[in-house]
Design an enzyme around this catalytic site. Structure first.
Site: not given
Length: 310
Positions: A69, A83, A86, A122-125, A179
């Site tokens: 980081y 993350g 899914q 970009a990680t869902n949701p 999305h």
């Protein structure tokens, strides 16, 4: 403090999406410095080695390293693909409680480094997690961007191109909203060579196309476990628009502040993207049915936000 310049990118999360994104960056020559950060150090270091062996055939030189980081301090862009994954049969919104907690830690560590660039999530949701990134980072809204409906729009244009027997690059149309399951196609503004597409399709065909766009991720996940090529290429497209200061319109996740009558929600809408992030939301002229569906999509996301930040 002025936004960090240059084109250094830090990628957090080197799973299927993250590593595919890194590969797309290298193949397109978008950046000359990429740092990979992941809890699974061996996997990330393996990706670094594999990618470096590919640079010989890339269009331009690129420095690719494993990092931490702390490397975010002078990064122009931090892309978060980390993350919980899914699972088959699980909607993107089922992931929310797991991933918001993960993001609080990730974003906190990034900001501690002194990061002063742009976030791309970009990680869902993704709509909820872009909102979470904005909340946790304290950065201006234009500098926190979600991938939004960039992939859904690509699927829409591909299917329309197939139906019209035309290249998808010649098809103009957008999927907007979440999305996820409440997204909607904007048929009223979909065109090819300036000609409206909707009148040339039956209601049944339009419904079929909309369902195929909406359900594409579920079909791909069922078949191969995850989606990654499409979203990785979409992320690379957004990255190029940012770093090259393109002022191009892309359907991304951004915070609404009165646009189309809504506010305080990250959601997929067309926006002008440049070196400062989101320069401006482009308000589409929606018909009454589209306005109603978009409002429902907004409420879907706001209900989740309320459950987390109430």
């Amino acid at each position: 403090m002025a936004i960090t310049k240059g084109n250094k990118i830090v990628l957090v999360g080197t799973g299927a999406v993250g590593s595919s994104y890194a590969y797309a960056l290298m193949n397109q020559g978008i950046s000359d410095e990429l740092i990979l950060v992941d809890l699974n150090e061996e996997k990330a270091k393996g990706d670094v080695l594999d990618l470096n062996h590919s640079i010989v055939y890339a269009p331009s030189p690129m420095e690719i390293k494993f990092g931490s980081y702390e490397d975010c301090k002078d990064a122009a862009l931090v892309v978060i693909c980390a993350g919980a994954a899914q699972k088959p049969g699980e909607t993107r919104l089922d992931l929310v409680h797991k991933n918001v907690g993960i993001f609080e830690s990730i974003v906190g560590n990034i900001m501690k480094s002194g990061f002063n660039g742009i976030f791309l999530v970009a990680t869902n949701p993704v709509d909820i997690l872009a909102y979470a990134t904005w909340k946790f980072s304290g950065l201006p809204k234009e500098r926190v961007i979600g991938s939004g409906t960039v992939l859904d729009t690509a699927r829409f244009r591909y299917l329309l191109g197939e139906e019209m027997n035309a290249a998808p690059t010649s098809v103009h149309g957008y999927i907007i909203g979440e999305h996820g399951d409440s997204q909607l196609p904007v048929w009223s503004s979909a065109t090819i060579a300036g000609t409206p597409i909707a009148p040339r399709l039956t209601d049944e065909k339009k419904q079929e196309i909309a369902e195929n766009v909406r359900d594409a991720a579920y079909k791909i996940i069922e078949a191969k476990g995850a989606t990654y090529y499409g979203i990785a290429t979409g992320l690379a497209r957004i990255t190029r628009a940012i770093l090259k200061n393109e002022n191009v319109v892309l359907p991304v996740g951004t915070l609404l502040e009165g646009e189309n009558g809504h506010d305080d929600v990250y959601i997929g809408v067309p926006a002008i993207i440049n070196r400062e992030g989101v320069r401006q939301v482009v308000e589409l002229s929606l018909n009454d049915e589209e306005k109603e569906k978009f409002a429902r999509s907004v409420e879907t996301l706001k209900d989740i936000q309320a459950a987390i930040w109430s």
